[in-house]
Design an enzyme around this catalytic site. Structure first.
Site, mmCIF file in Angstrom:
data_model
loop_
_atom_site.group_PDB
_atom_site.id
_atom_site.type_symbol
_atom_site.label_atom_id
_atom_site.label_comp_id
_atom_site.label_asym_id
_atom_site.label_seq_id
_atom_site.Cartn_x
_atom_site.Cartn_y
_atom_site.Cartn_z
ATOM 1 C CE LYS A 49 -1.910 12.106 5.747
ATOM 2 N NZ LYS A 49 -2.660 13.062 6.578
ATOM 3 N NE ARG A 104 -5.516 16.184 0.544
ATOM 4 C CZ ARG A 104 -4.216 15.927 0.572
ATOM 5 N NH1 ARG A 104 -3.764 14.865 1.258
ATOM 6 N NH2 ARG A 104 -3.355 16.702 -0.060
#
Length: 282
Positions: free
Chosen positions: A228, A262
């Site tokens: 991210k 995740r």
């Protein structure tokens, strides 16, 4: 609060997750525009191959998503999402021994995914779309509730909090209560702080530092920070050079008590889980 003090079993359709140990969730984006791997797994064969590779690498969950939720992503119609997601869920359910998570906010997709063999509903909107809460309750599947302000198209336009952790905790408490009213048992709820969703870099770092405050809510935590932008901002690395930053945060999340990580890079993360678990169990 440790993993041992959180609900130990998550009933995922015809499978059960033992949450006394942490799990790795592999990301399977069946979209053309996801921020990291958009377009790579659009075909059914490619999706199935990747899901099988992640399961063999140690993922116990595969998260199938048919709508990109990156900042500024365009909305996807329900029919498009169904066309992308359901054949993949059906194929994985027939061939791979893994819990299938479906990353969706649409009640129609929730219902059809449950029928197709999904074992978990993972909703970035925390079941706030009309009909989603009822669909999730009727499915009988566990749900993952994520914190987000606004929608993906607008969420990064000047997000503000008096205290980001208090804001996230308050939001999640409200959604937990809504689930209970709808008939979803507490034992079937997982929480996600929503890193990168309506949060600045400072918000993300503060939230991660104070992750233990979310653990005290008493629910399993799913942490998704793989590749991210918060990693890119700290390390000044493009999305395809964020593996080590992702692994650092995965390890930190595990130490702080997260139950599910995740990720895109399953094999490397599984090694981290095994190593940390070996030390903790010594």
């Amino acid at each position: 609060m440790s993993l041992s003090s959180i609900e130990a079993r998550l009933s995922c359709g015809n499978r059960v997750l033992d949450l006394k140990k942490p799990h790795v969730m592999g990301i399977l984006n069946v979209t053309p525009d996801s921020f990291s791997d958009g377009g790579r797994f659009n075909s059914l064969d490619a999706s199935l191959w990747h899901a099988d590779a992640m399961a063999k690498a140690g993922a116990t969950l595969i998260d199938v998503g048919g709508e990109s939720t990156r900042p500024g992503a365009p909305p996807v119609s329900v029919s498009q999402e169904l066309e992308r997601v359901i054949p993949v869920v059906e194929a994985i359910a027939r061939r791979i021994d893994v819990v299938i998570s479906v990353d969706t906010s649409a009640p129609e997709v929730i219902k059809e995914s449950a029928r197709a063999g999904a074992g978990l509903i993972n909703d970035v909107r925390a079941l706030r779309r009309s009909g989603a809460l009822e669909a999730a309750a009727q499915s009988g599947l566990p749900v993952c509730l994520m914190h987000m302000q606004g929608e993906p198209q607008t969420m990064q336009k000047d997000p503000r909090y008096d205290d980001v952790v208090e804001g996230v905790v308050g939001f999640l408490r409200e959604r937990i209560q809504a689930c209970e009213v709808a008939g979803i048992a507490k034992s079937q709820i997982v929480l996600d702080p929503g890193f990168g969703f309506a949060k600045t870099l400072e918000h993300n770092l503060t939230l991660f530092k104070r992750l233990s405050e979310l653990i005290t809510l008493g629910f399993p935590l799913l942490i998704g920070v793989s590749r991210k932008s918060m990693i890119g901002e700290v390390l000044a690395k493009p999305v395809d050079e964020r593996l080590y930053g992702s692994l650092a945060l995965a390890a930190l999340a595990l130490v702080k008590g997260a139950s599910i990580i995740r990720v895109h890079d399953v094999a490397q993360t599984v090694d981290i889980v095994k190593m940390i678990s070996a030390v903790e169990q010594a």
